[in-house]
Every structure is written in C-alpha cells, then in structure tokens.
Design a protein around this motif. Sequence first.
Motif, PDB file in Angstrom:
ATOM      1  N   LEU A  62       4.024   3.038  -7.326  1.00  0.00           N
ATOM      2  CA  LEU A  62       4.818   1.836  -7.577  1.00  0.00           C
ATOM      3  C   LEU A  62       3.980   0.604  -7.236  1.00  0.00           C
ATOM      4  CD1 LEU A  62       8.208   2.994  -5.992  1.00  0.00           C
ATOM      5  CD2 LEU A  62       7.445   3.242  -8.372  1.00  0.00           C
ATOM      6  N   ASP A  63       3.540  -0.098  -8.260  1.00  0.00           N
ATOM      7  CA  ASP A  63       2.671  -1.267  -8.073  1.00  0.00           C
ATOM      8  C   ASP A  63       3.538  -2.509  -7.891  1.00  0.00           C
ATOM      9  OD1 ASP A  63       0.545  -2.988  -7.948  1.00  0.00           O
ATOM     10  OD2 ASP A  63       0.213  -3.036 -10.124  1.00  0.00           O
ATOM     11  N   ALA A  64       3.993  -2.730  -6.662  1.00  0.00           N
ATOM     12  CA  ALA A  64       4.892  -3.849  -6.362  1.00  0.00           C
ATOM     13  C   ALA A  64       4.096  -5.119  -6.093  1.00  0.00           C
ATOM     14  CB  ALA A  64       5.761  -3.509  -5.156  1.00  0.00           C
ATOM     15  N   GLN A  65       4.674  -6.237  -6.500  1.00  0.00           N
ATOM     16  CA  GLN A  65       4.034  -7.533  -6.325  1.00  0.00           C
ATOM     17  C   GLN A  65       4.781  -8.362  -5.292  1.00  0.00           C
ATOM     18  OE1 GLN A  65       1.077  -8.136  -7.953  1.00  0.00           O
ATOM     19  NE2 GLN A  65       1.393  -5.994  -8.567  1.00  0.00           N
ATOM     20  N   ALA A  66       4.025  -9.009  -4.406  1.00  0.00           N
ATOM     21  CA  ALA A  66       4.627  -9.829  -3.347  1.00  0.00           C
ATOM     22  C   ALA A  66       4.885 -11.240  -3.862  1.00  0.00           C
ATOM     23  CB  ALA A  66       3.705  -9.881  -2.135  1.00  0.00           C
ATOM     24  N   GLU A  67       6.089 -11.741  -3.561  1.00  0.00           N
ATOM     25  CA  GLU A  67       6.439 -13.105  -3.929  1.00  0.00           C
ATOM     26  C   GLU A  67       7.283 -13.731  -2.829  1.00  0.00           C
ATOM     27  OE1 GLU A  67       8.195 -13.826  -7.690  1.00  0.00           O
ATOM     28  OE2 GLU A  67       6.643 -12.752  -8.832  1.00  0.00           O
ATOM     29  N   ALA A  81       0.830  -1.206   0.000  1.00  0.00           N
ATOM     30  CA  ALA A  81       0.000   0.000   0.000  1.00  0.00           C
ATOM     31  C   ALA A  81       0.867   1.260   0.000  1.00  0.00           C
ATOM     32  CB  ALA A  81      -0.932  -0.009   1.209  1.00  0.00           C
ATOM     33  N   VAL A  82       1.951   1.244   0.775  1.00  0.00           N
ATOM     34  CA  VAL A  82       2.848   2.396   0.817  1.00  0.00           C
ATOM     35  C   VAL A  82       3.439   2.659  -0.560  1.00  0.00           C
ATOM     36  CG1 VAL A  82       5.090   3.186   1.674  1.00  0.00           C
ATOM     37  CG2 VAL A  82       3.423   2.244   3.267  1.00  0.00           C
ATOM     38  N   LEU A  83       3.939   1.608  -1.208  1.00  0.00           N
ATOM     39  CA  LEU A  83       4.543   1.774  -2.526  1.00  0.00           C
ATOM     40  C   LEU A  83       3.498   2.189  -3.565  1.00  0.00           C
ATOM     41  CD1 LEU A  83       6.957  -1.292  -2.434  1.00  0.00           C
ATOM     42  CD2 LEU A  83       7.583   1.122  -2.246  1.00  0.00           C
ATOM     43  N   ALA A  84       2.290   1.640  -3.454  1.00  0.00           N
ATOM     44  CA  ALA A  84       1.231   2.021  -4.390  1.00  0.00           C
ATOM     45  C   ALA A  84       0.877   3.500  -4.257  1.00  0.00           C
ATOM     46  CB  ALA A  84      -0.005   1.155  -4.154  1.00  0.00           C
ATOM     47  N   SER A  85       0.994   4.033  -3.041  1.00  0.00           N
ATOM     48  CA  SER A  85       0.642   5.438  -2.813  1.00  0.00           C
ATOM     49  C   SER A  85       1.588   6.399  -3.525  1.00  0.00           C
ATOM     50  CB  SER A  85       0.633   5.742  -1.309  1.00  0.00           C
ATOM     51  OG  SER A  85       1.955   5.803  -0.781  1.00  0.00           O
ATOM     52  N   ILE A  86       2.759   5.902  -3.936  1.00  0.00           N
ATOM     53  CA  ILE A  86       3.707   6.745  -4.675  1.00  0.00           C
ATOM     54  C   ILE A  86       3.891   6.230  -6.101  1.00  0.00           C
ATOM     55  CG2 ILE A  86       4.919   7.710  -2.699  1.00  0.00           C
ATOM     56  CD1 ILE A  86       7.000   5.520  -2.924  1.00  0.00           C
ATOM     57  N   SER A 107       0.051  13.783  -6.818  1.00  0.00           N
ATOM     58  CA  SER A 107      -0.206  12.862  -5.707  1.00  0.00           C
ATOM     59  C   SER A 107       1.083  12.261  -5.160  1.00  0.00           C
ATOM     60  CB  SER A 107      -1.148  11.741  -6.160  1.00  0.00           C
ATOM     61  OG  SER A 107      -0.574  10.999  -7.235  1.00  0.00           O
ATOM     62  N   VAL A 108       2.019  11.985  -6.044  1.00  0.00           N
ATOM     63  CA  VAL A 108       3.304  11.411  -5.622  1.00  0.00           C
ATOM     64  C   VAL A 108       4.136  12.466  -4.915  1.00  0.00           C
ATOM     65  CG1 VAL A 108       5.455  10.344  -6.422  1.00  0.00           C
ATOM     66  CG2 VAL A 108       3.276   9.697  -7.475  1.00  0.00           C
ATOM     67  N   ARG A 109       4.192  13.653  -5.469  1.00  0.00           N
ATOM     68  CA  ARG A 109       4.949  14.731  -4.841  1.00  0.00           C
ATOM     69  C   ARG A 109       4.394  15.058  -3.458  1.00  0.00           C
ATOM     70  NH1 ARG A 109       8.318  17.795  -7.293  1.00  0.00           N
ATOM     71  NH2 ARG A 109       7.673  19.623  -6.078  1.00  0.00           N
ATOM     72  N   THR A 110       3.078  15.024  -3.342  1.00  0.00           N
ATOM     73  CA  THR A 110       2.454  15.332  -2.051  1.00  0.00           C
ATOM     74  C   THR A 110       2.782  14.245  -1.034  1.00  0.00           C
ATOM     75  OG1 THR A 110       0.643  16.524  -3.121  1.00  0.00           O
ATOM     76  CG2 THR A 110       0.268  15.749  -0.867  1.00  0.00           C
ATOM     77  N   ALA A 111       2.680  12.985  -1.454  1.00  0.00           N
ATOM     78  CA  ALA A 111       2.973  11.873  -0.533  1.00  0.00           C
ATOM     79  C   ALA A 111       4.401  11.930  -0.036  1.00  0.00           C
ATOM     80  CB  ALA A 111       2.703  10.538  -1.238  1.00  0.00           C
ATOM     81  N   LEU A 112       5.333  12.378  -0.883  1.00  0.00           N
ATOM     82  CA  LEU A 112       6.743  12.444  -0.522  1.00  0.00           C
ATOM     83  C   LEU A 112       7.142  13.809   0.033  1.00  0.00           C
ATOM     84  CD1 LEU A 112       8.185  10.621  -3.668  1.00  0.00           C
ATOM     85  CD2 LEU A 112       8.047   9.701  -1.351  1.00  0.00           C
ATOM     86  N   ASP A 113       6.189  14.711   0.148  1.00  0.00           N
ATOM     87  CA  ASP A 113       6.415  16.058   0.690  1.00  0.00           C
ATOM     88  C   ASP A 113       7.526  16.765  -0.100  1.00  0.00           C
ATOM     89  OD1 ASP A 113       5.954  18.186   2.368  1.00  0.00           O
ATOM     90  OD2 ASP A 113       7.375  17.507   3.905  1.00  0.00           O
ATOM     91  N   LEU A 114       7.430  16.707  -1.422  1.00  0.00           N
ATOM     92  CA  LEU A 114       8.441  17.320  -2.283  1.00  0.00           C
ATOM     93  C   LEU A 114       8.097  18.762  -2.664  1.00  0.00           C
ATOM     94  CD1 LEU A 114       9.332  14.375  -4.703  1.00  0.00           C
ATOM     95  CD2 LEU A 114      10.565  15.135  -2.656  1.00  0.00           C
ATOM     96  N   ASP A 115       6.903  19.219  -2.374  1.00  0.00           N
ATOM     97  CA  ASP A 115       6.506  20.582  -2.746  1.00  0.00           C
ATOM     98  C   ASP A 115       6.941  21.606  -1.691  1.00  0.00           C
ATOM     99  OD1 ASP A 115       5.271  19.969  -5.205  1.00  0.00           O
ATOM    100  OD2 ASP A 115       3.562  19.166  -4.094  1.00  0.00           O
ATOM    101  N   LEU A 138       8.805  -7.576  -2.092  1.00  0.00           N
ATOM    102  CA  LEU A 138       7.927  -6.749  -2.910  1.00  0.00           C
ATOM    103  C   LEU A 138       8.723  -6.334  -4.139  1.00  0.00           C
ATOM    104  CD1 LEU A 138       6.187  -4.569  -0.171  1.00  0.00           C
ATOM    105  CD2 LEU A 138       5.417  -6.717  -1.204  1.00  0.00           C
ATOM    106  N   LEU A 139       8.336  -6.864  -5.289  1.00  0.00           N
ATOM    107  CA  LEU A 139       9.110  -6.734  -6.516  1.00  0.00           C
ATOM    108  C   LEU A 139       8.509  -5.684  -7.445  1.00  0.00           C
ATOM    109  CD1 LEU A 139       9.628 -10.538  -7.246  1.00  0.00           C
ATOM    110  CD2 LEU A 139      11.174  -8.991  -6.031  1.00  0.00           C
ATOM    111  N   TYR A 140       9.414  -4.940  -8.094  1.00  0.00           N
ATOM    112  CA  TYR A 140       8.978  -3.895  -9.021  1.00  0.00           C
ATOM    113  C   TYR A 140       9.932  -3.862 -10.217  1.00  0.00           C
ATOM    114  CZ  TYR A 140       7.321   0.530 -10.842  1.00  0.00           C
ATOM    115  OH  TYR A 140       6.783   1.499 -11.658  1.00  0.00           O
ATOM    116  N   PRO A 141       9.409  -3.728 -11.430  1.00  0.00           N
ATOM    117  CA  PRO A 141      10.259  -3.779 -12.631  1.00  0.00           C
ATOM    118  C   PRO A 141      10.980  -2.466 -12.918  1.00  0.00           C
ATOM    119  CG  PRO A 141       7.968  -3.531 -13.286  1.00  0.00           C
ATOM    120  CD  PRO A 141       7.972  -3.691 -11.774  1.00  0.00           C
ATOM    121  N   ILE A 142      12.097  -2.249 -12.249  1.00  0.00           N
ATOM    122  CA  ILE A 142      12.896  -1.046 -12.551  1.00  0.00           C
ATOM    123  C   ILE A 142      13.473  -1.142 -13.963  1.00  0.00           C
ATOM    124  CG2 ILE A 142      14.985   0.248 -11.955  1.00  0.00           C
ATOM    125  CD1 ILE A 142      14.463  -0.353  -9.049  1.00  0.00           C
TER     126      ILE A 142
END
Length: 312
Positions: A205-210, A198-203, A304-312, A237-241
């Motif tokens: 990143l749709d990570a998959q658990a394996e 959920a944390v990664l999805a909020s920024i 939404s990503v910038r806000t979640a990471l407090d980048l503004d 939690l895997l993500y295709p970089i």
Amino acid sequence: MRPATQPERDHHVKQNEFLNQLIEAGLLLPSGVRGVYGRNATFERIVRGFGSIITKIAKDDGAEFVDFPPLVTRSNFEKTDYARSFPHLMGSIHSFFGDDARHEAMLETLAAGGDWSTHLGKSDLMLCPAACYPLYPTLRGTLPEDGRLVDLMGFVFRHEPSDDPARMQMFRQRENIRIGSEDDVREFRDRWLERGQAVLASIGLDAQAEVANDPFFGQSGRLLSVSQRAQALKFELLYPIHSADAPTALSSCNYHQDHFGRAYDIRLPDGSFAHTACVGFGVERVALALLKTHGLSPPRWPVSVRTALDLD
C-alpha cells in the motif's frame, strides 16, 4: 444543498460496488444500518495480521500495552472538548432508570409503535470517539522523567452513516500514544509519519502523507481547521481505495500540544503540562485497502504480503 458533481457520483458508485462485492464475498455482514457491519474470519485474520506488525514495532519501542472498553465516562468526555468540536459525531448512552409504572408506560409506547426511547435517561457513559480518550484520565499526576509510551487498540464510534465501507460508524483504531515533553512528542509523531508509510508499503500500500485537519463543526470549526493545518498538527497517510481523486486516510499522526495535559492535569517533572501525540491506524480501512488492491481472496495475494501479515 448543491447537486453532486459527476466525479462525486462516480465515486459513490465505486463505493457501492465495492461494498456489494465485500458483502457477496461474506467478508462484511450487513446489519441493516448504514456503516455497521459484522466481519467474517477471513477479514479478522487480515486485521490480526496487520496488528501483529504494529505489536512488534511497539514492543521494540518499549511501549506498554493497555486495553479499554469502547466507552468513556461523561465527565471525562466533557474535558476533551469533543462536544464543542464534533457534535455531529457523538454517541451518548442512555438507559432505563424508571420504576414499574414507567416500564409499563414504555411498553405501551412500544406496542403502539411510538418512540419508546423518550422513556430513557442519560447514563454516565459516552461511546468512545477516539481510542486514546480513556487513557488520558489514567495519567493524571506527574509523569516519569522520560514520559510514557502506550500502545492500544479499541473500537470507537462516530455517528457518520455512509455507504462507503471505509467509513464505518463503529470501527477499530490501533494507536501508539506518546506523552512527554514537546520535543519528545514531536519527534515521536514525525518518526511515526515515516514509519507508517514504510509499514503500509511493506504490504503493498503506497500511502502518501499530507497535512490534514479534523472535521470540526460549524463556522468556528472552520477557523480551527485552518489553524490546525497552518500549524501542521495533523498528518494523514492517504491511499486510493475508491479513487485517486478522493483517497482514504489509513492512518493519522496527530500532535495535540498540551491540550490533554491541561484537561487532565498531566504534568512533567518540572511541573509544566505534558504534551501528547498519537499515531492511529484504522485497521478496517487497512484491511479494505488490502482487499481492494490485492483481491478478495487472500490466498492469492503476493507472497511478500501474505508473509508480512503472517497469513500462511
């Protein structure tokens, strides 16, 4: 050694392309050694932003924050069994212990272009391979009734030179560690597995658990890998970089059973050995996944990503 397959060659090309882009953008600063980089202010802002998300969750959970240098004593390192399982990843700290004569001999070797490191001796320290390792020796004794919950972040070292920017030799792990009964520890690990997604999805990143395994060394290590997978002790939690065929682990959720409880004599109030679990995020990997997904210019990222990471 078998020749690389075409998908493997393509994957390597993509790694190099992304690394070159990061360096050209000034986000990573090459050191001349594979897998060792400096990071610029933009990269560090991303890291801090992600860290703030984990800090809030850990604080709400009541976790205590601790901080350690990226070192572990040699005696405590030996108790982890890391040398048996991962000798290929270790880093030992050696220093000079000689007198004036030995110093002169070392300088002569250096001037002649020889291997001056032969004049060094082992110290009492090892480079830390996992952020949680320095914690366990501090927990020796009997735990409180409800155990302990600890939040920490630290640099770790693994001797794994690579051109893949997501596989650095020195990197940071943000970990939450639960120490307590088997039921509490398992519940913690399973809860964080869902929470981490959920944390990664909020920024974005749709990570998959394996189910996963650690890179145990040698023939006996292969048996340990099979056992670890069979017992589902480790999830990633895997993500295709770089590619969907070879995704990168952004996070791992590990249940250690009572391994560290026994190694460091950490006990529950009933006298039994404590169980432990940790969830760790590779913060550089998360930052790299964000840069690959949203682009190398954070000001252009989704709001939404910038806000979640407090980048503004």
